[in-house]
Design a protein around this motif. Structure first.
Motif, PDB file in Angstrom:
ATOM      1  N   ILE A  38      49.051  28.377  48.017  1.00  0.00           N
ATOM      2  CA  ILE A  38      47.836  28.695  47.254  1.00  0.00           C
ATOM      3  C   ILE A  38      46.933  29.694  47.993  1.00  0.00           C
ATOM      4  N   GLN A  39      47.008  29.695  49.323  1.00  0.00           N
ATOM      5  CA  GLN A  39      46.166  30.641  50.078  1.00  0.00           C
ATOM      6  C   GLN A  39      46.589  32.092  49.834  1.00  0.00           C
ATOM      7  N   PHE A  40      47.896  32.309  49.632  1.00  0.00           N
ATOM      8  CA  PHE A  40      48.346  33.666  49.318  1.00  0.00           C
ATOM      9  C   PHE A  40      47.679  34.147  48.024  1.00  0.00           C
ATOM     10  N   ILE A  41      47.581  33.231  47.077  1.00  0.00           N
ATOM     11  CA  ILE A  41      47.045  33.624  45.765  1.00  0.00           C
ATOM     12  C   ILE A  41      45.534  33.863  45.860  1.00  0.00           C
ATOM     13  N   VAL A  42      44.875  33.002  46.634  1.00  0.00           N
ATOM     14  CA  VAL A  42      43.432  33.190  46.835  1.00  0.00           C
ATOM     15  C   VAL A  42      43.175  34.519  47.554  1.00  0.00           C
ATOM     16  N   MET A  56      32.868  44.797  30.226  1.00  0.00           N
ATOM     17  CA  MET A  56      32.333  43.732  31.083  1.00  0.00           C
ATOM     18  C   MET A  56      33.201  43.591  32.345  1.00  0.00           C
ATOM     19  N   GLN A  57      32.566  43.395  33.465  1.00  0.00           N
ATOM     20  CA  GLN A  57      33.292  43.345  34.738  1.00  0.00           C
ATOM     21  C   GLN A  57      34.135  42.071  34.873  1.00  0.00           C
ATOM     22  N   VAL A  58      35.309  42.209  35.480  1.00  0.00           N
ATOM     23  CA  VAL A  58      36.145  41.022  35.716  1.00  0.00           C
ATOM     24  C   VAL A  58      35.717  40.416  37.049  1.00  0.00           C
ATOM     25  N   ARG A  59      35.187  39.189  37.007  1.00  0.00           N
ATOM     26  CA  ARG A  59      34.614  38.600  38.217  1.00  0.00           C
ATOM     27  C   ARG A  59      35.253  37.273  38.596  1.00  0.00           C
ATOM     28  N   LYS A  60      36.041  36.711  37.654  1.00  0.00           N
ATOM     29  CA  LYS A  60      36.513  35.338  37.882  1.00  0.00           C
ATOM     30  C   LYS A  60      38.025  35.223  37.752  1.00  0.00           C
ATOM     31  N   ALA A  61      38.588  34.310  38.535  1.00  0.00           N
ATOM     32  CA  ALA A  61      40.017  34.026  38.397  1.00  0.00           C
ATOM     33  C   ALA A  61      40.208  32.531  38.217  1.00  0.00           C
ATOM     34  N   VAL A  62      41.086  32.179  37.301  1.00  0.00           N
ATOM     35  CA  VAL A  62      41.436  30.776  37.076  1.00  0.00           C
ATOM     36  C   VAL A  62      42.805  30.536  37.698  1.00  0.00           C
ATOM     37  N   LEU A  63      42.880  29.552  38.573  1.00  0.00           N
ATOM     38  CA  LEU A  63      44.154  29.205  39.215  1.00  0.00           C
ATOM     39  C   LEU A  63      44.563  27.799  38.763  1.00  0.00           C
ATOM     40  N   PRO A  64      45.481  27.704  37.816  1.00  0.00           N
ATOM     41  CA  PRO A  64      45.884  26.367  37.364  1.00  0.00           C
ATOM     42  C   PRO A  64      46.794  25.719  38.423  1.00  0.00           C
ATOM     43  N   VAL A  65      46.371  24.576  38.927  1.00  0.00           N
ATOM     44  CA  VAL A  65      47.151  23.889  39.969  1.00  0.00           C
ATOM     45  C   VAL A  65      47.269  22.395  39.656  1.00  0.00           C
ATOM     46  N   ALA A  66      47.178  22.054  38.369  1.00  0.00           N
ATOM     47  CA  ALA A  66      47.115  20.637  38.017  1.00  0.00           C
ATOM     48  C   ALA A  66      48.470  20.025  37.665  1.00  0.00           C
ATOM     49  N   GLY A  67      49.526  20.838  37.656  1.00  0.00           N
ATOM     50  CA  GLY A  67      50.831  20.327  37.205  1.00  0.00           C
ATOM     51  C   GLY A  67      51.392  19.233  38.111  1.00  0.00           C
ATOM     52  N   TRP A  68      52.329  18.483  37.584  1.00  0.00           N
ATOM     53  CA  TRP A  68      52.916  17.348  38.317  1.00  0.00           C
ATOM     54  C   TRP A  68      53.836  17.801  39.451  1.00  0.00           C
ATOM     55  N   GLY A  69      54.420  18.956  39.301  1.00  0.00           N
ATOM     56  CA  GLY A  69      55.386  19.395  40.313  1.00  0.00           C
ATOM     57  C   GLY A  69      56.599  18.485  40.371  1.00  0.00           C
ATOM     58  N   PHE A 105      38.694  37.392  32.299  1.00  0.00           N
ATOM     59  CA  PHE A 105      39.031  36.648  33.514  1.00  0.00           C
ATOM     60  C   PHE A 105      40.526  36.742  33.804  1.00  0.00           C
ATOM     61  N   ILE A 106      40.838  36.473  35.054  1.00  0.00           N
ATOM     62  CA  ILE A 106      42.239  36.503  35.481  1.00  0.00           C
ATOM     63  C   ILE A 106      42.802  35.091  35.479  1.00  0.00           C
ATOM     64  N   VAL A 107      44.083  34.967  35.172  1.00  0.00           N
ATOM     65  CA  VAL A 107      44.796  33.707  35.399  1.00  0.00           C
ATOM     66  C   VAL A 107      45.935  34.022  36.353  1.00  0.00           C
ATOM     67  N   ALA A 108      45.966  33.311  37.472  1.00  0.00           N
ATOM     68  CA  ALA A 108      47.043  33.511  38.454  1.00  0.00           C
ATOM     69  C   ALA A 108      47.694  32.163  38.717  1.00  0.00           C
ATOM     70  N   LEU A 109      48.970  32.047  38.414  1.00  0.00           N
ATOM     71  CA  LEU A 109      49.643  30.760  38.578  1.00  0.00           C
ATOM     72  C   LEU A 109      49.690  30.355  40.047  1.00  0.00           C
ATOM     73  N   GLY A 110      49.444  29.070  40.261  1.00  0.00           N
ATOM     74  CA  GLY A 110      49.278  28.554  41.618  1.00  0.00           C
ATOM     75  C   GLY A 110      50.550  28.430  42.422  1.00  0.00           C
ATOM     76  N   ASP A 111      51.698  28.727  41.821  1.00  0.00           N
ATOM     77  CA  ASP A 111      52.939  28.597  42.603  1.00  0.00           C
ATOM     78  C   ASP A 111      53.735  29.912  42.636  1.00  0.00           C
ATOM     79  N   ILE A 112      53.129  30.980  42.132  1.00  0.00           N
ATOM     80  CA  ILE A 112      53.812  32.288  42.143  1.00  0.00           C
ATOM     81  C   ILE A 112      53.126  33.199  43.161  1.00  0.00           C
ATOM     82  N   VAL A 113      53.898  33.631  44.141  1.00  0.00           N
ATOM     83  CA  VAL A 113      53.368  34.549  45.160  1.00  0.00           C
ATOM     84  C   VAL A 113      53.927  35.942  44.857  1.00  0.00           C
TER      85      VAL A 113
END
Ligand code: UTP
Length: 296
Positions: free
Chosen positions: A37-41, A1-14, A125-133
């Motif tokens: 976040i734009q780098f990750i997108v 099955m083709q990989v079409r989606k990425a999940v970017l978790p950005v909900a943490g408190w920081g 699906f992909i998971v890419a952390l929202g604070d790792i470039v």
């Protein structure tokens, strides 16, 4: 099955950036002129992943605004003849298909991924952390997708760390398959140097089969009382193979103050219009000889 989606978790408190993150997501902090976040997108886009699912929380609205179309700003830039900026602004809001889903309680990274299940559905699906470039000549998501296409199983990106840094990361115990590819036997979270099974650390890029959702649902709260993604991966390992791909990239952890400062410095030093002046200023700083007023 083709990989079409990425999940970017950005909900943490920081919390490591409070009070700056009280109302502003750390994922929107600028690396010179572009938010983290734009780098990750952009990384997702260049791997042909247009369906980007942001797992957001309270105070994360600036992320939604950033990827939205801002017609007033576009009109203004057009009127001023700032065509390069205009092109730049237009591109990022038009190329992705963003989907926002709320993590109502910050119960950990694993929980954030689980929250995306209704949008991801039963597909890889992909998971890419929202604070790792990540900066690499070849897009690492693309390489992960290649490994998935060959083996049909989950793939985790790992990178080699100095022995002295091993205890800061999740480390894999893996068997070498072929150049840069391993099959994972186990994962150890932040092991002591002498107990670490390898120096291959997990870097914040994952590609999962949908089986991970089943595992996340039965993962009990772990370290810090949070539902840990690493714990769910260990459960997944009981049922199916998980591969690792070793990447030889620059990884920037912008989620800590020192990591963020290093990232900004590194990117600034790579910009021709900033480099020389920055180096001169750093030299002055080190020799403790900074001018009292230093404005441009
Ligand atoms: P971090 O642990 O680095 O982020 O999670 P944090 O929790 O925001 O940071 P501190 O420890 O309080 O300073 C890595 C990524 O996972 C997201 C974060 O937004 C970050 O991009 N995350 C973390 C969630 O989406 N939900 C969570 O419950 C936890």
């Amino acid at each position: 099955m083709q990989v079409r989606k990425a999940v970017l978790p950005v909900a943490g408190w920081g919390t490591r950036f409070l009070p700056a993150t009280k109302a502003m997501p750390k994922e929107m902090f600028p690396i010179i002129d572009k938010p983290v976040i734009q780098f990750i997108v952009e990384e997702c886009l260049s791997a042909n992943i247009e369906n980007v699912i942001f797992v957001t929380g309270r105070h994360k609205r600036p992320i939604e605004h950033h990827f939205d179309i801002n017609t007033d700003l576009e009109k203004h830039l057009e009127q001023c003849g700032k065509t390069d900026l205009l092109k730049n602004i237009m591109e990022i809001s038009r190329l992705i298909n963003p989907i926002y889903i709320r993590q109502k309680e910050q119960l950990g990274l694993g929980h954030a991924v689980l929250v995306a299940e209704p949008v991801v559905g039963y597909e890889p699906f992909i998971v890419a952390l929202g604070d790792i470039v990540v900066k690499d000549e070849r897009n690492i998501l693309e390489r992960m997708i290649e490994v998935y296409n060959r083996f049909g199983k989950s793939v985790i990106a790992v990178f080699e760390v100095d022995t002295k840094d091993i205890s800061k990361y999740g480390i894999i115990n893996g068997r070498y398959i072929e150049k840069d590819i391993y099959i994972i036997d186990d994962l150890v979270e932040k092991p002591k140097q002498q107990e670490a099974p390898s120096n291959l650390a997990i870097v914040g890029r994952y590609l999962f089969t949908p089986r991970i959702f089943e595992k996340l649902k039965i993962t009990p709260p772990g370290k810090g009382g949070e539902i840990q993604l690493t714990d769910a991966i260990r459960l997944l390992l009981e049922d199916e193979a998980v591969y690792a791909i070793k990447i030889d990239a620059r990884v920037y952890d912008t989620g800590t103050p020192i990591g963020y400062i290093k990232t900004v410095l590194d990117f600034a030093l790579q910009k021709e219009d900033l480099r020389d002046e920055l180096i001169a200023y750093l030299r002055q700083l080190i020799s403790n000889n900074i001018p009292q007023i230093d404005t441009v």
